[in-house]
Scaffold this active site. Structure first.
Site, short mmCIF file in Angstrom:
data_model
loop_
_atom_site.label_atom_id
_atom_site.label_comp_id
_atom_site.label_asym_id
_atom_site.label_seq_id
_atom_site.Cartn_x
_atom_site.Cartn_y
_atom_site.Cartn_z
N LYS A 1 15.61 8.33 -14.88
CA LYS A 1 16.28 9.59 -15.23
C LYS A 1 16.61 10.44 -14.01
CE LYS A 1 14.08 9.88 -19.79
NZ LYS A 1 13.16 10.69 -20.65
N GLY B 1 0.85 -1.18 0.00
CA GLY B 1 0.00 0.00 0.00
C GLY B 1 0.88 1.22 0.00
N GLY C 1 11.64 8.38 -12.82
CA GLY C 1 12.10 7.01 -12.98
C GLY C 1 13.61 6.93 -13.03
N SER D 1 11.86 -3.65 0.86
CA SER D 1 13.02 -3.14 0.12
C SER D 1 13.41 -1.72 0.52
CB SER D 1 12.72 -3.16 -1.39
OG SER D 1 11.70 -2.22 -1.72
N GLY E 1 0.39 4.08 1.20
CA GLY E 1 0.40 4.73 2.50
C GLY E 1 1.36 4.06 3.46
N THR F 1 9.11 -1.78 -7.57
CA THR F 1 7.98 -1.62 -6.65
C THR F 1 8.43 -0.92 -5.37
OG1 THR F 1 7.11 -3.71 -7.48
CG2 THR F 1 6.09 -2.81 -5.50
N ASN G 1 3.82 1.98 2.77
CA ASN G 1 5.19 2.09 2.28
C ASN G 1 5.79 3.46 2.62
OD1 ASN G 1 4.97 -0.45 1.17
ND2 ASN G 1 4.56 0.29 -0.91
N ASP H 1 7.57 5.41 -3.40
CA ASP H 1 7.18 5.62 -2.01
C ASP H 1 8.42 5.87 -1.14
OD1 ASP H 1 4.52 5.13 -2.70
OD2 ASP H 1 4.77 2.97 -2.40
#
Length: 297
Positions: free
Chosen positions: A220, A38, A218, A287, A40, A244, A42, A248
């Site tokens: 860049k 989620g 991303g 992660s 939030g 993933t 994360n 966040d």
């Protein structure tokens, strides 16, 4: 200074696949993991691991307590966490061999909030405190209006983006986090070809002159726009295995850095380092690096 995060709590079902499944295709997954997710949750974990005092306003089903404990173990306050009878929000996530992902989201308990519930959760908030929110919980406009009336500084990540976001009182925000596609959608611009950052800076200054806008790009890098001034920091060159949770992680570390008084450039660099560590690991909340890991990196 505490930060309130009105955010989603999801149970992520993560499948590793050779490629994202095609229409009509049945594809075997070679790895499966069930983790807390989620946007939030994360972002609360990222804030806590960065060093912030975080009070998460969220709901989940009690059967998922073991996974939600991840949030508490990261240092997030459980004071405003509630269990409800509805299923927890959850996501079905594919991650392919190129580290790209595809996500199906079910709101569940995240959409059980009413405006009255929100007023109760912010009773102890003081003018000048921060509120972070995303677009995965119910009553987003009511929460923005309530926080603004109480004098809170508001940071908003309008993901997942939908048509209703354009009707929100975005002028009340202190900070807006968007990716390059989302900012184009908000401004009514085509995404192909993507506008330059200089073009976006001019348009954002005209639309929301008092709001700091952070644009994630991303691989860049990331940029910020405030009062027409553009700051860009390139991404660090790392080999991504799973993107993933990277956005966040960036949001949590950037917001913490700004709350600590760091410059825009320093905050972008700090958040970029945290995200670079995140994409080298599999999973979402699992992660997100600690501040010590980012320091070492």
């Amino acid at each position: 200074m505490p930060i309130y995060n009105y955010g989603s709590i999801n149970i992520d079902h993560v499948y590793r696949v050779p490629h994202l499944v095609l229409p009509g295709e049945t594809l075997s997954s070679y790895h499966y993991q069930q983790v807390l997710g989620g946007k939030g949750a994360n972002q609360s974990i990222a804030l806590a691991r960065a060093g912030s005092e975080v009070l998460h306003i969220g709901r989940y089903n009690a059967v998922d307590q073991a996974l939600v404990q991840t949030l508490i173990d990261a240092g997030v306050s459980a004071q405003h966490l509630e269990t409800v009878n509805e299923p927890s929000g959850h996501a079905i996530i594919q991650v392919d061999d190129q580290a790209e992902n595809s996500i199906i989201l079910y709101a569940g308990a995240n959409h059980s909030f009413t405006a009255t519930d929100l007023a109760t959760s912010l009773q102890a908030a003081q003018a000048g405190d921060w509120l972070l929110l995303q677009n995965e919980c119910s009553c987003t406009q009511e929460m923005i209006d309530l926080a603004s009336a109480r004098g809170l500084k508001i940071a908003f990540n309008p993901a997942p983006m939908n048509a209703a976001v354009k009707d929100l009182p975005l002028e009340k925000l202190s900070l807006l986090f968007v990716n390059q596609v989302e900012v184009c959608q908000l401004l009514g611009l085509p995404v192909e070809p993507l506008p330059t950052l200089e073009e976006l800076a001019a348009l954002l200054q005209a639309r929301w002159p008092n709001t700091l806008v952070v644009i994630t790009l991303g691989s860049k890098g990331a940029a910020s726009v405030q009062q027409g001034q553009l700051e860009f920091v390139p991404a660090l060159p790392v080999k991504a295995v799973d993107t993933t949770g990277a956005g966040d992680t960036f949001i949590g570390y950037f917001l913490h850095a700004r709350m600590q008084g760091q410059s825009l450039r320093a905050a972008l660099e700090r958040a970029g380092k945290a995200s670079a560590l995140c994409v080298q690991r599999v999973g979402a909340s699992s992660s997100i690096p600690t501040a010590a890991e980012v320091d070492a990196f």
